[in-house]
Enzyme design. Sequence first.
Site, PDB file in Angstrom:
ATOM      1  N   TYR A   1      -2.892 -10.740   0.669  1.00 14.73           N
ATOM      2  CA  TYR A   1      -4.075 -10.679  -0.195  1.00 14.73           C
ATOM      3  C   TYR A   1      -3.646 -10.171  -1.576  1.00 14.73           C
ATOM      4  CZ  TYR A   1      -9.019 -11.208  -0.909  1.00 14.73           C
ATOM      5  OH  TYR A   1     -10.227 -11.656  -1.349  1.00 14.73           O
TER       6      TYR A   1
ATOM      7  N   HIS B   1       1.129  -6.416  -6.154  1.00 14.80           N
ATOM      8  CA  HIS B   1       2.124  -7.056  -5.288  1.00 14.80           C
ATOM      9  C   HIS B   1       3.083  -7.906  -6.133  1.00 14.80           C
ATOM     10  CE1 HIS B   1      -1.363  -6.783  -2.334  1.00 14.80           C
ATOM     11  NE2 HIS B   1      -0.405  -6.172  -1.675  1.00 14.80           N
TER      12      HIS B   1
ATOM     13  N   GLY C   1       5.669  -0.118  -4.029  1.00 16.72           N
ATOM     14  CA  GLY C   1       4.834   0.344  -5.136  1.00 16.72           C
ATOM     15  C   GLY C   1       4.581   1.838  -5.085  1.00 16.72           C
TER      16      GLY C   1
ATOM     17  N   LYS D   1       1.951   3.019  -5.953  1.00 14.18           N
ATOM     18  CA  LYS D   1       0.535   3.127  -5.565  1.00 14.18           C
ATOM     19  C   LYS D   1       0.418   3.907  -4.254  1.00 14.18           C
ATOM     20  CE  LYS D   1      -3.786   1.730  -4.499  1.00 14.18           C
ATOM     21  NZ  LYS D   1      -3.789   1.574  -3.095  1.00 14.18           N
ATOM     22  N   ASP D   2       1.294   3.541  -3.292  1.00 16.02           N
ATOM     23  CA  ASP D   2       1.319   4.224  -1.992  1.00 16.02           C
ATOM     24  C   ASP D   2       2.446   5.251  -2.066  1.00 16.02           C
ATOM     25  OD1 ASP D   2      -0.571   2.390  -0.192  1.00 16.02           O
ATOM     26  OD2 ASP D   2       0.559   1.140  -1.562  1.00 16.02           O
TER      27      ASP D   2
ATOM     28  N   SER E   1      -5.837  -2.810  -5.470  1.00 16.08           N
ATOM     29  CA  SER E   1      -5.683  -2.671  -4.024  1.00 16.08           C
ATOM     30  C   SER E   1      -6.407  -3.824  -3.344  1.00 16.08           C
ATOM     31  CB  SER E   1      -6.305  -1.345  -3.568  1.00 16.08           C
ATOM     32  OG  SER E   1      -6.480  -1.342  -2.172  1.00 16.08           O
TER      33      SER E   1
ATOM     34  N   ARG F   1      -7.971  -3.541  -0.793  1.00 21.39           N
ATOM     35  CA  ARG F   1      -9.214  -2.953  -0.267  1.00 21.39           C
ATOM     36  C   ARG F   1     -10.333  -2.892  -1.314  1.00 21.39           C
ATOM     37  NH1 ARG F   1      -5.465   0.197   3.219  1.00 21.39           N
ATOM     38  NH2 ARG F   1      -6.040  -0.344   5.352  1.00 21.39           N
TER      39      ARG F   1
HETATM   40  P1  AMP Z   1       0.150  -3.663   0.910  1.00 20.07           P
HETATM   41  O1  AMP Z   1       0.011  -5.138   0.940  1.00 20.07           O
HETATM   42  O2  AMP Z   1      -1.100  -2.948   0.502  1.00 20.07           O
HETATM   43  O3  AMP Z   1       0.797  -3.111   2.146  1.00 20.07           O
HETATM   44  O4  AMP Z   1       1.170  -3.345  -0.269  1.00 20.07           O
HETATM   45  C1  AMP Z   1       2.438  -3.946  -0.298  1.00 20.07           C
HETATM   46  C2  AMP Z   1       3.256  -3.287  -1.389  1.00 20.07           C
HETATM   47  O5  AMP Z   1       2.579  -3.460  -2.641  1.00 20.07           O
HETATM   48  C3  AMP Z   1       3.434  -1.783  -1.192  1.00 20.07           C
HETATM   49  O6  AMP Z   1       4.760  -1.410  -1.563  1.00 20.07           O
HETATM   50  C4  AMP Z   1       2.420  -1.192  -2.139  1.00 20.07           C
HETATM   51  O7  AMP Z   1       2.745   0.092  -2.592  1.00 20.07           O
HETATM   52  C5  AMP Z   1       2.466  -2.200  -3.278  1.00 20.07           C
HETATM   53  N1  AMP Z   1       1.241  -2.125  -4.068  1.00 20.07           N
HETATM   54  C6  AMP Z   1      -0.039  -2.246  -3.623  1.00 20.07           C
HETATM   55  N2  AMP Z   1      -0.907  -2.051  -4.649  1.00 20.07           N
HETATM   56  C7  AMP Z   1      -0.158  -1.800  -5.747  1.00 20.07           C
HETATM   57  C8  AMP Z   1      -0.462  -1.506  -7.107  1.00 20.07           C
HETATM   58  N3  AMP Z   1      -1.711  -1.432  -7.551  1.00 20.07           N
HETATM   59  N4  AMP Z   1       0.564  -1.302  -7.961  1.00 20.07           N
HETATM   60  C9  AMP Z   1       1.847  -1.356  -7.528  1.00 20.07           C
HETATM   61  N5  AMP Z   1       2.198  -1.632  -6.260  1.00 20.07           N
HETATM   62  C10 AMP Z   1       1.216  -1.851  -5.373  1.00 20.07           C
END
Ligand code: AMP
Length: 278
Positions: free
Chosen positions: A31, A36, A146, A148-149, A184, A186
């Site tokens: 998503y 990402h 990221g 972010k997390d 995000s 979410r």
């Molecule tokens: P996720 O799909 O939410 O598991 O995120 C996958 C990767 O994307 C993880 O390393 C997150 O930290 C990174 N990520 C998600 N949102 C952001 C953002 N706003 N800025 C930078 N990296 C992000």
Amino acid sequence: MKIQTITSIPEMRKAASEFKGRIGFVPTMGYFHQGHLSLVESSQRSCDHTIVSIYVNPAQFGPGEDLTNYPRDIRKDIEKLGKYDVDYVFLPDDALMYPQNYKTWVSVDEITDFLCGKSRPTHFKGVTTIVAKLLNIINPDKIFLGEKDYQQLIVIRKMVADLNMNVEVIGCPLIREDDGLAMSSRNKYLSEKERDRAVNIYRSLKKAQAMFAKGIKDSESVTTEIKRILLDSELKIDYIEIVNPNTLRSETQLSKGCRILIAAYSGKTRLIDNLEIK
Ligand code: AMP
């Protein structure tokens, strides 16, 4: 560019092992938004090959969390990757990652007990297990994560160091919407009103930075002000912590380089954000 997708572990392992140059790996739950895609860009800049995985990992969702509703759109994700020089998208499924009689878990102690680990006690064990498995399959030179997390990044760094994994962990900047909301997957859950409220998380972080710039350094005063902003915005606070960026332990005083980490609910949606104090 037509992106090649792979859904089998032996095929993924073989394809990755045949690359001659440096491999960058971007694990995701799909998503896609610009957050990402910025990781993909970072990989592309510093590696010869980029592999992206998309897998909504059930092990990192607790009971009652949003696993079944988690937003998914693989077709659109692959379309978005078309702009980039991505070699493969790995799309495993639950039967591949957690076959019957699956028994092995990777967990990092202590730094997973607080912050997000407190309200999501099994979350990081799910994250470290899936990332360890993906690293074993792909064997990349660099993994892109990221900021972010932020806790996740520190936990994975610790796992990689403690288990002597042969991969460089690259933390990439948090990407925000124009109004400051941290991007995000979410955010899709937010109603218009909830989204308007959610922007105040970043506003509170910026206020903290402004307080520091004015010489207010004690964590309690800054936390109190963040709390006031969040509560005035009708957000429910999970935690507000001012921490050392490497150990994630609370700091009584703000200093350059420390991080402020926030988790708060806008409506039913749990959002996280953080800022490095400069
Ligand atoms: P996720 O799909 O939410 O598991 O995120 C996958 C990767 O994307 C993880 O390393 C997150 O930290 C990174 N990520 C998600 N949102 C952001 C953002 N706003 N800025 C930078 N990296 C992000």
